[in-house]
Design an enzyme around this catalytic site. Structure first.
Site, PDB file in Angstrom:
ATOM      1  N   ARG A 104      11.425  -9.275  16.753  1.00 31.23           N
ATOM      2  CA  ARG A 104      10.961  -8.076  17.354  1.00 31.23           C
ATOM      3  C   ARG A 104      12.164  -6.761  16.811  1.00 31.23           C
ATOM      4  NH1 ARG A 104       9.410 -11.333  21.453  1.00 31.23           N
ATOM      5  NH2 ARG A 104       6.978 -11.510  21.616  1.00 31.23           N
ATOM      6  N   LYS A 148      11.908   5.352   6.979  1.00 32.74           N
ATOM      7  CA  LYS A 148      10.487   4.543   6.891  1.00 32.74           C
ATOM      8  C   LYS A 148      10.542   3.337   6.187  1.00 32.74           C
ATOM      9  CE  LYS A 148       7.704   8.811   6.536  1.00 32.74           C
ATOM     10  NZ  LYS A 148       6.981   9.688   5.575  1.00 32.74           N
ATOM     11  N   GLU A 199      11.900  14.085  -7.623  1.00 31.16           N
ATOM     12  CA  GLU A 199      12.081  14.300  -5.960  1.00 31.16           C
ATOM     13  C   GLU A 199      13.387  15.059  -5.880  1.00 31.16           C
ATOM     14  OE1 GLU A 199      10.209  12.975  -3.802  1.00 31.16           O
ATOM     15  OE2 GLU A 199       9.040  11.344  -4.956  1.00 31.16           O
ATOM     16  N   LYS A 241      17.727  15.776   3.681  1.00 36.10           N
ATOM     17  CA  LYS A 241      16.763  14.852   4.116  1.00 36.10           C
ATOM     18  C   LYS A 241      17.137  14.416   5.602  1.00 36.10           C
ATOM     19  CE  LYS A 241      13.559  11.002   3.775  1.00 36.10           C
ATOM     20  NZ  LYS A 241      13.074   9.886   3.046  1.00 36.10           N
ATOM     21  N   GLU A 300       7.448  12.228  11.817  1.00 32.62           N
ATOM     22  CA  GLU A 300       6.505  13.290  11.430  1.00 32.62           C
ATOM     23  C   GLU A 300       5.631  13.633  12.056  1.00 32.62           C
ATOM     24  OE1 GLU A 300       6.165  11.346   7.354  1.00 32.62           O
ATOM     25  OE2 GLU A 300       4.323  12.479   7.031  1.00 32.62           O
ATOM     26  N   ARG A 304       8.537  17.076   8.665  1.00 27.69           N
ATOM     27  CA  ARG A 304       8.919  15.994   7.705  1.00 27.69           C
ATOM     28  C   ARG A 304       7.910  15.941   6.605  1.00 27.69           C
ATOM     29  NH1 ARG A 304      11.676   9.912   8.823  1.00 27.69           N
ATOM     30  NH2 ARG A 304      11.304   9.338   6.608  1.00 27.69           N
ATOM     31  N   ASN A 334       6.847  15.728   1.391  1.00 33.18           N
ATOM     32  CA  ASN A 334       5.590  15.404   0.648  1.00 33.18           C
ATOM     33  C   ASN A 334       5.099  16.369  -0.494  1.00 33.18           C
ATOM     34  OD1 ASN A 334       5.283  12.805   1.932  1.00 33.18           O
ATOM     35  ND2 ASN A 334       4.618  13.800   3.636  1.00 33.18           N
ATOM     36  N   HIS A 363       3.180  15.941  -3.287  1.00 34.86           N
ATOM     37  CA  HIS A 363       2.591  14.533  -3.231  1.00 34.86           C
ATOM     38  C   HIS A 363       1.190  14.242  -2.892  1.00 34.86           C
ATOM     39  CE1 HIS A 363       6.921  13.750  -3.196  1.00 34.86           C
ATOM     40  NE2 HIS A 363       6.818  12.559  -2.800  1.00 34.86           N
ATOM     41  N   HIS A 394      -0.658  11.964  -5.659  1.00 31.71           N
ATOM     42  CA  HIS A 394      -1.466  10.705  -5.201  1.00 31.71           C
ATOM     43  C   HIS A 394      -2.738  10.779  -5.726  1.00 31.71           C
ATOM     44  CE1 HIS A 394      -2.584   7.615  -2.429  1.00 31.71           C
ATOM     45  NE2 HIS A 394      -3.692   8.084  -2.253  1.00 31.71           N
ATOM     46  N   HIS A 414       5.302   7.208 -10.278  1.00 32.75           N
ATOM     47  CA  HIS A 414       5.272   8.237  -9.092  1.00 32.75           C
ATOM     48  C   HIS A 414       6.054   9.418  -9.626  1.00 32.75           C
ATOM     49  CE1 HIS A 414       5.198   9.339  -5.063  1.00 32.75           C
ATOM     50  NE2 HIS A 414       6.342   9.422  -4.866  1.00 32.75           N
TER      51      HIS A 414
HETATM   52  P1  NAD Z   1      12.651   0.297  -7.788  1.00 32.91           P
HETATM   53  O1  NAD Z   1      13.097  -0.186  -6.325  1.00 32.91           O
HETATM   54  O2  NAD Z   1      11.469  -0.469  -8.452  1.00 32.91           O
HETATM   55  O3  NAD Z   1      13.751   0.507  -8.779  1.00 32.91           O
HETATM   56  C1  NAD Z   1      13.739   0.998 -10.183  1.00 32.91           C
HETATM   57  C2  NAD Z   1      14.115  -0.187 -10.903  1.00 32.91           C
HETATM   58  O4  NAD Z   1      15.619  -0.153 -11.222  1.00 32.91           O
HETATM   59  C3  NAD Z   1      13.860  -1.816 -10.500  1.00 32.91           C
HETATM   60  O5  NAD Z   1      13.491  -2.507 -11.735  1.00 32.91           O
HETATM   61  C4  NAD Z   1      15.252  -2.125 -10.219  1.00 32.91           C
HETATM   62  O6  NAD Z   1      15.344  -3.627 -10.091  1.00 32.91           O
HETATM   63  C5  NAD Z   1      16.011  -1.477 -10.840  1.00 32.91           C
HETATM   64  N1  NAD Z   1      17.354  -1.201 -10.430  1.00 32.91           N
HETATM   65  C6  NAD Z   1      17.915  -0.891  -9.106  1.00 32.91           C
HETATM   66  N2  NAD Z   1      19.181  -0.565  -8.920  1.00 32.91           N
HETATM   67  C7  NAD Z   1      19.665  -0.521 -10.313  1.00 32.91           C
HETATM   68  C8  NAD Z   1      20.823  -0.349 -10.932  1.00 32.91           C
HETATM   69  N3  NAD Z   1      21.631   0.279 -10.195  1.00 32.91           N
HETATM   70  N4  NAD Z   1      20.986  -0.629 -12.243  1.00 32.91           N
HETATM   71  C9  NAD Z   1      19.836  -1.092 -12.934  1.00 32.91           C
HETATM   72  N5  NAD Z   1      18.823  -1.394 -12.419  1.00 32.91           N
HETATM   73  C10 NAD Z   1      18.587  -1.348 -11.018  1.00 32.91           C
HETATM   74  O7  NAD Z   1      12.331   1.775  -7.468  1.00 32.91           O
HETATM   75  P2  NAD Z   1      12.804   3.106  -6.901  1.00 32.91           P
HETATM   76  O8  NAD Z   1      12.142   4.222  -7.451  1.00 32.91           O
HETATM   77  O9  NAD Z   1      14.017   3.022  -6.462  1.00 32.91           O
HETATM   78  O10 NAD Z   1      11.694   2.892  -5.405  1.00 32.91           O
HETATM   79  C11 NAD Z   1      10.500   2.990  -5.338  1.00 32.91           C
HETATM   80  C12 NAD Z   1       9.783   2.724  -4.042  1.00 32.91           C
HETATM   81  O11 NAD Z   1      10.233   3.261  -2.968  1.00 32.91           O
HETATM   82  C13 NAD Z   1       8.421   2.619  -3.819  1.00 32.91           C
HETATM   83  O12 NAD Z   1       7.986   1.529  -3.573  1.00 32.91           O
HETATM   84  C14 NAD Z   1       8.077   3.846  -2.921  1.00 32.91           C
HETATM   85  O13 NAD Z   1       7.024   3.553  -2.168  1.00 32.91           O
HETATM   86  C15 NAD Z   1       9.453   3.569  -2.248  1.00 32.91           C
HETATM   87  N6  NAD Z   1       9.792   4.944  -1.514  1.00 32.91           N
HETATM   88  C16 NAD Z   1       9.915   4.747  -0.164  1.00 32.91           C
HETATM   89  C17 NAD Z   1      10.400   6.035   0.760  1.00 32.91           C
HETATM   90  C18 NAD Z   1      10.856   5.903   1.966  1.00 32.91           C
HETATM   91  O14 NAD Z   1      10.878   6.814   2.516  1.00 32.91           O
HETATM   92  N7  NAD Z   1      11.086   4.391   2.563  1.00 32.91           N
HETATM   93  C19 NAD Z   1      10.371   7.153   0.001  1.00 32.91           C
HETATM   94  C20 NAD Z   1      10.314   7.320  -1.293  1.00 32.91           C
HETATM   95  C21 NAD Z   1       9.832   6.001  -2.053  1.00 32.91           C
HETATM   96  N1  GLY Z   2       9.685  10.250   1.481  1.00 41.57           N
HETATM   97  C1  GLY Z   2       9.047  10.944   2.658  1.00 41.57           C
HETATM   98  C2  GLY Z   2       9.732  10.889   3.866  1.00 41.57           C
HETATM   99  O1  GLY Z   2      10.560   9.827   3.911  1.00 41.57           O
HETATM  100  O2  GLY Z   2       9.140  11.146   4.823  1.00 41.57           O
END
Ligand code: NAD
Ligand code: GLY
Length: 365
Positions: free
Chosen positions: A122, A144, A186, A228, A238, A243, A247, A250, A254, A269
């Site tokens: 939980r 998130k 971004e 942020k 949101e 918030r 987007n 976005h 999408h 993305h």
């Molecule tokens: P990712 O996590 O896939 O990382 C990109 C690549 O880089 C991967 O292959 C990873 O293993 C590698 N990597 C990570 N750190 C490294 C480093 N320091 N050196 C070398 N390689 C490294 O991609 P991302 O763009 O970081 O994240 C995308 C994800 O984030 C999506 O799933 C998306 O939905 C999510 N997201 C979440 C939020 C949120 O608010 N929670 C916001 C935007 C995106």
């Molecule tokens: N990436 C959008 C949010 O965190 O709300």
């Protein structure tokens, strides 16, 4: 090292930004007051680079650790199957309600680990050690967390703020260039939605950012983190519409991602967001609220980040429009767009007919 506080009453936390700070994570966690066993989650690629210094810093600070490095290195990590494996490993390691999770990686590791922490027994605390530019400027901040379903991305999740965020700029040295570049979409977003002078800073320093100049990247991560955090503080869940400005671009993005073969990576993305921001600017012009001069500045900066500004010919605009209808943020039948008024200021608009949206899309193909 600089710190920024996300002020969310009892859920407030510190975000540390600096060079070489990953090795100090243990003491930072101790200072944040977290106790208990640390369950460290990453994937093999990031683990090879950063697990050892992380574990020794945790041990030095007196924490007992277990590490889990077998998350796949793609979106399939954010799945019910992988989540189940993480819970099982946590139980085997003897984790309980007094334990905490440490995620080391990009947005994928962060989203999955945060959701595991939100739901295990939980809810237990978690720490996000962000190692991609995207994670440092966006996903690590704001709480998130979640996983994907086969029907779409991020369809199951929870708001669960981390107890601490560590953004070590040195980790960006090992980041593949394509990951840096796509995260810049971004970064530009923050300039357009919130901060004209940050946009100007990007105009002056984009070449250095692309060359991974660590001083420039530090400034970028700091400013995006501040923006942020301020947005999330005012609208954590949101609800007020604020918030939602995060987007920007976005909704169009999408549609582009869906039309290009869904979220399984045919158009990344970041690239979809870059094109989506151009589309939002075009919409702003058609609504008579965004000048052509500002739109050209936005397009120029996106180009200078090495990102595309037009919808690829091979994509069907009809499919993009259709894909946009599945936007999670849709209310009833009406899409809400984040539309720029000028660089540094956006508004939400829900009065754009499908015909207008179609002609916007057509105009940038
Ligand atoms: P990712 O996590 O896939 O990382 C990109 C690549 O880089 C991967 O292959 C990873 O293993 C590698 N990597 C990570 N750190 C490294 C480093 N320091 N050196 C070398 N390689 C490294 O991609 P991302 O763009 O970081 O994240 C995308 C994800 O984030 C999506 O799933 C998306 O939905 C999510 N997201 C979440 C939020 C949120 O608010 N929670 C916001 C935007 C995106
Ligand atoms: N990436 C959008 C949010 O965190 O709300």
């Amino acid at each position: 090292m600089k710190t920024i506080t996300a002020r969310l009453k009892q859920r407030s936390y510190t975000i540390c930004v600096g060079k070489g700070i990953l090795a100090k994570t243990g003491s930072a966690i101790k200072q944040s007051g977290l106790k208990g066993k640390a369950f460290v989650i990453t994937n093999r690629k990031v683990g090879k680079l950063y697990l050892k210094p992380m574990l020794s810093s945790l041990k030095k600070a007196g924490y007992q650790t277990t590490s889990y490095v077998t998350l796949p290195d793609n979106e399939s990590a954010k799945s019910q199957v992988q989540l189940g494996k993480v819970y099982a490993a946590m139980l085997t390691a003897g984790c309980d309600r007094s334990s905490f999770v440490v995620a080391i990686g990009g947005g994928i590791v962060g989203d999955l680990s945060g959701y595991a922490a939100a739901t295990f027994m939980r809810g237990i605390p978690w720490v996000n050690v962000a190692t991609t530019l995207l994670a440092q400027v966006d996903s690590a901040i704001g709480g998130k967390t979640g996983i994907n379903l086969k029907e779409g991305k991020n369809l199951v999740g929870a708001f669960h703020q981390p107890g601490l965020v560590i953004s070590d700029i040195d980790t960006l040295k090992s980041l593949p260039r394509v990951e840096l570049k796509t995260a810049l979409a971004e970064v530009i977003k923050y300039g357009v939605i919130w901060d004209h002078s940050f946009f100007e800073y990007l105009e002056k320093n984009m070449t250095k950012a692309l060359k991974s100049d660590l001083n420039v990247l530090t400034k970028i991560v700091l400013r995006c983190t501040e923006i942020k955090a301020r947005v999330v503080e005012k609208d954590e869940r949101e609800l007020s519409g604020l918030r939602a400005i995060l987007n920007y671009g976005h909704t169009f993005a999408h549609g582009i991602e869906v039309a290009s073969g869904s979220w399984r990576k045919s158009i990344s993305h970041g690239i979809a967001v870059a094109i989506g921001m151009v589309a939002a600017g075009e919409l702003g012009q058609r609504l008579g609220i965004f000048s052509q001069k500002d739109q050209l500045r936005q397009i120029e900066l996106i180009k200078r980040a090495g990102l595309p500004t037009r919808i690829p010919e091979k994509l069907s605009v009809d499919k993009v429009l259709k894909g946009m209808q599945h936007d999670k943020k849709k209310k009833g039948n009406q899409l809400t767009f984040v539309v720029p008024q000028r660089i540094g200021k956006v508004v939400l608009r829900s009065d754009c007919s499908p015909a207008k949206t179609y002609s916007v899309l057509k105009s940038i193909q």
